[in-house]
Write a protein that holds these residues in place. Structure first.
Motif, PDB file in Angstrom:
ATOM      1  N   ASN A  65     -23.980  14.651  -8.196  1.00 20.62           N
ATOM      2  CA  ASN A  65     -24.838  15.480  -7.363  1.00 20.62           C
ATOM      3  C   ASN A  65     -24.761  16.945  -7.777  1.00 20.62           C
ATOM      4  OD1 ASN A  65     -26.613  15.761  -5.082  1.00 20.62           O
ATOM      5  ND2 ASN A  65     -24.919  16.778  -4.030  1.00 20.62           N
ATOM      6  N   LEU A  66     -23.520  17.391  -8.128  1.00 18.92           N
ATOM      7  CA  LEU A  66     -23.345  18.766  -8.567  1.00 18.92           C
ATOM      8  C   LEU A  66     -24.129  19.034  -9.848  1.00 18.92           C
ATOM      9  CD1 LEU A  66     -21.949  21.509  -8.295  1.00 18.92           C
ATOM     10  CD2 LEU A  66     -19.991  20.561  -9.547  1.00 18.92           C
ATOM     11  N   VAL A  67     -24.041  18.045 -10.793  1.00 21.33           N
ATOM     12  CA  VAL A  67     -24.796  18.191 -12.043  1.00 21.33           C
ATOM     13  C   VAL A  67     -26.287  18.245 -11.752  1.00 21.33           C
ATOM     14  CG1 VAL A  67     -25.364  17.088 -14.234  1.00 21.33           C
ATOM     15  CG2 VAL A  67     -23.000  17.107 -13.430  1.00 21.33           C
ATOM     16  N   GLY A  68     -26.749  17.350 -10.849  1.00 23.90           N
ATOM     17  CA  GLY A  68     -28.175  17.328 -10.505  1.00 23.90           C
ATOM     18  C   GLY A  68     -28.627  18.625  -9.871  1.00 23.90           C
ATOM     19  N   GLU A  69     -27.786  19.164  -8.957  1.00 31.24           N
ATOM     20  CA  GLU A  69     -28.152  20.420  -8.311  1.00 31.24           C
ATOM     21  C   GLU A  69     -28.192  21.567  -9.308  1.00 31.24           C
ATOM     22  OE1 GLU A  69     -25.357  20.871  -5.174  1.00 31.24           O
ATOM     23  OE2 GLU A  69     -26.353  19.434  -3.839  1.00 31.24           O
ATOM     24  N   MET A  70     -27.238  21.549 -10.238  1.00 27.00           N
ATOM     25  CA  MET A  70     -27.254  22.583 -11.288  1.00 27.00           C
ATOM     26  C   MET A  70     -28.526  22.455 -12.127  1.00 27.00           C
ATOM     27  SD  MET A  70     -23.305  22.501 -12.572  1.00 27.00           S
ATOM     28  CE  MET A  70     -23.703  23.505 -13.994  1.00 27.00           C
ATOM     29  N   ALA A  71     -28.898  21.203 -12.459  1.00 32.67           N
ATOM     30  CA  ALA A  71     -30.109  20.983 -13.259  1.00 32.67           C
ATOM     31  C   ALA A  71     -31.337  21.463 -12.510  1.00 32.67           C
ATOM     32  CB  ALA A  71     -30.230  19.503 -13.585  1.00 32.67           C
ATOM     33  N   ALA A  72     -31.360  21.179 -11.191  1.00 35.78           N
ATOM     34  CA  ALA A  72     -32.513  21.612 -10.400  1.00 35.78           C
ATOM     35  C   ALA A  72     -32.604  23.129 -10.360  1.00 35.78           C
ATOM     36  CB  ALA A  72     -32.400  21.053  -8.981  1.00 35.78           C
ATOM     37  N   GLY A  73     -31.439  23.781 -10.365  1.00 34.83           N
ATOM     38  CA  GLY A  73     -31.424  25.227 -10.295  1.00 34.83           C
ATOM     39  C   GLY A  73     -31.935  25.899 -11.559  1.00 34.83           C
ATOM     40  N   ILE A  74     -31.700  25.259 -12.713  1.00 36.10           N
ATOM     41  CA  ILE A  74     -32.078  25.905 -13.975  1.00 36.10           C
ATOM     42  C   ILE A  74     -33.327  25.292 -14.589  1.00 36.10           C
ATOM     43  CG2 ILE A  74     -29.671  26.520 -14.447  1.00 36.10           C
ATOM     44  CD1 ILE A  74     -29.619  24.233 -16.484  1.00 36.10           C
ATOM     45  N   ALA A  75     -33.778  24.146 -14.021  1.00 32.46           N
ATOM     46  CA  ALA A  75     -34.904  23.442 -14.638  1.00 32.46           C
ATOM     47  C   ALA A  75     -36.142  24.333 -14.747  1.00 32.46           C
ATOM     48  CB  ALA A  75     -35.234  22.178 -13.840  1.00 32.46           C
ATOM     49  N   HIS A  76     -36.475  25.055 -13.682  1.00 32.68           N
ATOM     50  CA  HIS A  76     -37.678  25.894 -13.678  1.00 32.68           C
ATOM     51  C   HIS A  76     -37.570  26.989 -14.733  1.00 32.68           C
ATOM     52  CE1 HIS A  76     -41.236  27.871 -12.131  1.00 32.68           C
ATOM     53  NE2 HIS A  76     -40.539  29.032 -12.064  1.00 32.68           N
ATOM     54  N   GLU A  77     -36.371  27.606 -14.795  1.00 29.69           N
ATOM     55  CA  GLU A  77     -36.199  28.703 -15.739  1.00 29.69           C
ATOM     56  C   GLU A  77     -36.237  28.211 -17.179  1.00 29.69           C
ATOM     57  OE1 GLU A  77     -36.179  31.755 -14.757  1.00 29.69           O
ATOM     58  OE2 GLU A  77     -36.242  31.143 -12.653  1.00 29.69           O
ATOM     59  N   VAL A  78     -35.815  27.009 -17.419  1.00 28.56           N
ATOM     60  CA  VAL A  78     -35.794  26.476 -18.785  1.00 28.56           C
ATOM     61  C   VAL A  78     -37.141  25.892 -19.164  1.00 28.56           C
ATOM     62  CG1 VAL A  78     -34.756  24.742 -20.288  1.00 28.56           C
ATOM     63  CG2 VAL A  78     -33.325  26.060 -18.710  1.00 28.56           C
ATOM     64  N   ARG A  79     -37.768  25.157 -18.230  1.00 27.50           N
ATOM     65  CA  ARG A  79     -39.020  24.464 -18.554  1.00 27.50           C
ATOM     66  C   ARG A  79     -40.190  25.436 -18.807  1.00 27.50           C
ATOM     67  NH1 ARG A  79     -39.364  19.100 -14.663  1.00 27.50           N
ATOM     68  NH2 ARG A  79     -38.571  17.646 -16.229  1.00 27.50           N
ATOM     69  N   ASN A  80     -40.257  26.532 -18.092  1.00 29.61           N
ATOM     70  CA  ASN A  80     -41.371  27.476 -18.304  1.00 29.61           C
ATOM     71  C   ASN A  80     -41.411  28.015 -19.730  1.00 29.61           C
ATOM     72  OD1 ASN A  80     -42.419  27.173 -15.783  1.00 29.61           O
ATOM     73  ND2 ASN A  80     -41.466  28.994 -14.907  1.00 29.61           N
ATOM     74  N   PRO A  81     -40.329  28.563 -20.241  1.00 25.29           N
ATOM     75  CA  PRO A  81     -40.389  29.031 -21.636  1.00 25.29           C
ATOM     76  C   PRO A  81     -40.590  27.884 -22.623  1.00 25.29           C
ATOM     77  CG  PRO A  81     -38.170  29.316 -20.726  1.00 25.29           C
ATOM     78  CD  PRO A  81     -39.063  28.952 -19.590  1.00 25.29           C
ATOM     79  N   MET A  82     -40.006  26.675 -22.282  1.00 24.19           N
ATOM     80  CA  MET A  82     -40.191  25.539 -23.189  1.00 24.19           C
ATOM     81  C   MET A  82     -41.666  25.146 -23.246  1.00 24.19           C
ATOM     82  SD  MET A  82     -36.942  23.075 -22.359  1.00 24.19           S
ATOM     83  CE  MET A  82     -37.685  21.749 -23.226  1.00 24.19           C
TER      84      MET A  82
ATOM     85  N   ARG B 283     -37.995  15.949 -26.061  1.00 26.68           N
ATOM     86  CA  ARG B 283     -36.721  15.250 -25.803  1.00 26.68           C
ATOM     87  C   ARG B 283     -35.861  16.074 -24.844  1.00 26.68           C
ATOM     88  NH1 ARG B 283     -31.600  14.940 -28.270  1.00 26.68           N
ATOM     89  NH2 ARG B 283     -30.617  12.896 -28.031  1.00 26.68           N
ATOM     90  N   ALA B 284     -35.831  17.388 -25.096  1.00 23.35           N
ATOM     91  CA  ALA B 284     -35.061  18.261 -24.206  1.00 23.35           C
ATOM     92  C   ALA B 284     -35.625  18.205 -22.791  1.00 23.35           C
ATOM     93  CB  ALA B 284     -35.076  19.695 -24.734  1.00 23.35           C
ATOM     94  N   ASN B 285     -36.928  18.147 -22.662  1.00 24.45           N
ATOM     95  CA  ASN B 285     -37.567  18.080 -21.342  1.00 24.45           C
ATOM     96  C   ASN B 285     -37.209  16.770 -20.627  1.00 24.45           C
ATOM     97  OD1 ASN B 285     -39.402  19.258 -19.378  1.00 24.45           O
ATOM     98  ND2 ASN B 285     -40.772  17.562 -19.903  1.00 24.45           N
ATOM     99  N   SER B 286     -37.155  15.663 -21.410  1.00 24.50           N
ATOM    100  CA  SER B 286     -36.788  14.377 -20.788  1.00 24.50           C
ATOM    101  C   SER B 286     -35.345  14.390 -20.298  1.00 24.50           C
ATOM    102  CB  SER B 286     -37.011  13.228 -21.785  1.00 24.50           C
ATOM    103  OG  SER B 286     -36.081  13.298 -22.853  1.00 24.50           O
ATOM    104  N   ILE B 287     -34.471  15.091 -21.036  1.00 26.19           N
ATOM    105  CA  ILE B 287     -33.075  15.200 -20.614  1.00 26.19           C
ATOM    106  C   ILE B 287     -33.005  15.968 -19.299  1.00 26.19           C
ATOM    107  CG2 ILE B 287     -30.842  16.236 -21.162  1.00 26.19           C
ATOM    108  CD1 ILE B 287     -31.395  15.578 -24.105  1.00 26.19           C
ATOM    109  N   ILE B 288     -33.796  17.038 -19.201  1.00 21.41           N
ATOM    110  CA  ILE B 288     -33.821  17.803 -17.948  1.00 21.41           C
ATOM    111  C   ILE B 288     -34.306  16.920 -16.801  1.00 21.41           C
ATOM    112  CG2 ILE B 288     -34.939  19.728 -16.771  1.00 21.41           C
ATOM    113  CD1 ILE B 288     -34.929  21.192 -19.478  1.00 21.41           C
TER     114      ILE B 288
END
Length: 617
Positions: free
Chosen positions: A407-424, A456-461
């Motif tokens: 859950n901690l990993v998922g919450e961390m991913a949710a927190g950074i997903a927007h910031e990472v996916r936009n530039p990607m 591939r990076a997006n699918s990992i996210i």
């Protein structure tokens, strides 16, 4: 002492001269006394008689001999007069006297006993001229017999006291069963007074249905045999049944014939009730779902219940008498054992979690309470422990900790997903524009590789985001078999590429509340893992069945199993044994299982691994 039968008889006339008899008496080894005339005023004695009577040879004997201690004579305990003497009776009445016992008691305390035989002497004129008597000294045998008589009387009295003071019932009777004696102990046990039972048959003490046992006891004693500690149900006067321990022996007369019986009874009702209570408590201990174990002060195991056998693998007969430290603990646990023992001695108990060794070499996590066993004097004589299996609790705790990490990993991913996916997304768009320009035609292959890596990076996210346990799911009633059948063509096609096969065994199961999209991902991930774990020619079996109230989904492969050293890492994010794996597939499966309130179990061996998911209905 022998009882002499005194007889008086008519004496036949015997002519005899007193002087002649006295002369002859000197030569006789027996004591002889002669009255030379019917008056018996003078009685003279041969040497043997004189010695007994404590007079000089041929000296006359009387009650008041001058210078001599006075003497008194007794017969059968009654003091005699001169006329009672057998010599006088023969001289005066002409009677012959046989076996007449006389006790002589002198004033100085000397006591002698003799047995006399006398007869009259007749003169030539046919008249009584005197009397002659012989006697034997029976002092020593008489005293010995008297002592024996006294000893017998004393023994009888002591035995009577013992019988009357005994708490055991002591009863005697005839061979026909008629009661003759009845002590106080019997009265206390059976409630009948002596007056109420004397003359009645022994069967009065037995309930009707046990009369045959009373007869069996009498028959056994009648042939001369004994009955020892025979437990039987008897009947109290008030009608209640009592448990009796009974011993019986025959009474045998001088001819060797059985004339009666003696029975000793002991009330064991309380003892039987206590034994029944102990057996009941022991049965309870055998039924409890906790391992109950007792040991003495030398740590030798003295009790081991059924659940202890089930929990630790050892049967009771394998461990009773053995050192509990060697059975339960490893050598490096010595400090812990000492701490437990000290706590029990000082505080009376200890409790806490332990890892206990199993017979197969593994360990079992338990919560154990240890207490001291004390005797009636308050001294510690051993220890008792009650152990509860906490394997499931530990597994749940481990699973909860694992889900918390996911859950901690998922919450961390949710927190950074927007910031990472936009530039990607921006980078991917520019790469597509550049790929389409004529000037970059020679680099299109490179642009395509970069776009694929971004995808591939997006699918990992995306997978990261699915690890969050609080991710919302949309559930509806679905049949798990239908979901599997919908994926079967895709799975079989994927398996056929590597010459592998998929088999299905679908049982009759109820519908479940499922998020179909997530369950499809769970099935695909588990099946894909199984396919990748096998060599060519391997086979995967997808199986569903109902187990109690749970619906079970099982994926079994025919691979080489999971090594023991990595079992604890299975499902950890980013842990993988595959060359191109991300280590997120099983982590996602665990998250999906957790969101469906299900459980996942891994069963692995050398010829394959099973992933077992249990859904609660």
């Amino acid at each position: 002492m022998k009882n002499f039968e005194v007889t008086y008889r008519e004496a036949k006339p015997v002519e005899a001269n007193a002087e002649y008899l006295l002369t002859a008496a000197q030569l006789l080894p027996a004591a002889v006394s002669v009255a030379p005339d019917p008056s018996c005023k003078t009685v003279i004695h041969n040497p043997v008689a004189a010695d007994f009577l404590r007079v000089d040879i041929w000296e006359g004997f009387s009650y008041s001999a001058p210078g001599k201690p006075g003497v008194r004579l007794f017969h059968m305990g009654k003091e005699m007069t001169p006329d009672d003497m057998p010599l006088q009776r023969s001289a005066k009445l002409g009677e012959g006297v046989s076996n007449f016992e006389i006790t002589f008691i002198w004033d100085d305390g000397v006591e002698k006993i003799s047995v006399w035989n006398t007869c009259p002497l007749w003169g030539a004129d046919g008249n009584i001229s005197g009397a002659v008597g012989t006697f034997i000294d029976v002092t020593a045998p008489a005293k010995q017999a008297y002592r024996k008589h006294e000893e017998r009387e004393r023994a009888v009295k002591e035995l009577s006291n013992v019988i009357n003071s005994s708490n055991d019932g002591i009863i005697s009777g005839r061979t026909n069963g008629m009661i003759q004696t009845w002590n106080k102990g019997a009265e206390m046990i059976f409630g009948y007074s002596e007056k109420e039972v004397i003359g009645r048959n022994i069967s009065v003490l037995f309930p009707f249905e046990h009369y045959c046992k009373a007869q069996t006891i009498l028959d056994t004693v009648d042939i001369g045999d004994k009955v020892n500690n025979f437990e039987v149900v008897c009947c109290h006067k008030n009608g209640r049944e009592i448990n009796i321990s009974l011993s019986a022996a025959p009474i045998i007369d001088n001819t060797g014939s059985t004339t009666g019986f003696t029975i000793i009874t002991r009330d064991i009702t309380e003892k039987k009730h206590a034994e029944e209570q102990i057996l009941f408590q022991a049965a309870l201990l055998q039924q409890v779902r906790s391992a109950v174990i007792a040991a003495d002060l030398e740590d030798r195991i003295t009790y081991w219940n059924n659940y202890a056998e089930k929990l630790f693998g050892w049967k009771a007969e394998e461990v009773l008498g053995k050192d509990i430290k060697k059975v339960h603990f490893c050598h490096h646990d010595a400090g812990k054992v000492y701490h437990i023992r000290s706590s029990v001695f000082q505080e009376g108990h200890w409790e806490g979690e332990l890892e206990i060794r199993h017979k197969d070499g593994g360990t079992v996590p338990v919560y154990r309470v240890v207490a001291a066993i004390k005797n009636t004097r308050g001294n510690t004589v051993g220890f008792v422990s009650v152990s509860t299996d906490i394997s499931e609790k530990k597994q749940v705790e481990k699973q909860m900790a694992y889900y918390d990490r996911l859950n901690l990993v998922g919450e961390m991913a949710a927190g950074i997903a927007h910031e990472v996916r936009n530039p990607m997304t921006s980078v991917r768009g520019f790469l597509q524009i550049l790929e389409g320009k004529e000037d970059n035609v020679n680099y299109r292959e490179h642009y395509q590789i970069m776009i694929e890596e971004l995808d591939r990076a997006n699918s990992i996210i995306t997978e990261f985001l699915s690890l969050a346990r609080n991710k919302s799911i949309e559930v509806s009633r679905r049949n798990l078999n239908n979901v599997i059948l919908g994926l079967l063509p895709l799975l079989r096609a994927d398996a056929a590429l590597d010459d592998k096969s998929i088999n299905i065994i679908l049982g009759d199961i109820p519908e479940l509340l499922l998020d179909e999209k997530e369950i499809r991902q769970l099935i695909l991930n588990l099946a894909k893992n199984g396919l990748e774990a096998m060599d060519r020619g391997g086979r995967i079996t997808l199986k569903t069945y109902q187990e109690g109230k749970a619906v079970v989904f099982e994926v079994k492969d025919t691979g080489s199993g999971i090594p023991e050293e990595i079992m604890g890492k299975i499902g950890t994010p980013f842990f993988t044994t595959k060359e191109n794996g991300t280590g997120l597939g099983l982590a996602v499966c665990y998250s999906i299982v957790g969101r469906h309130n299900a459980e996942i179990e891994i069963d692995t061996e050398k010829n394959g691994t099973s992933f077992i998911v249990r859904f609660q209905t």
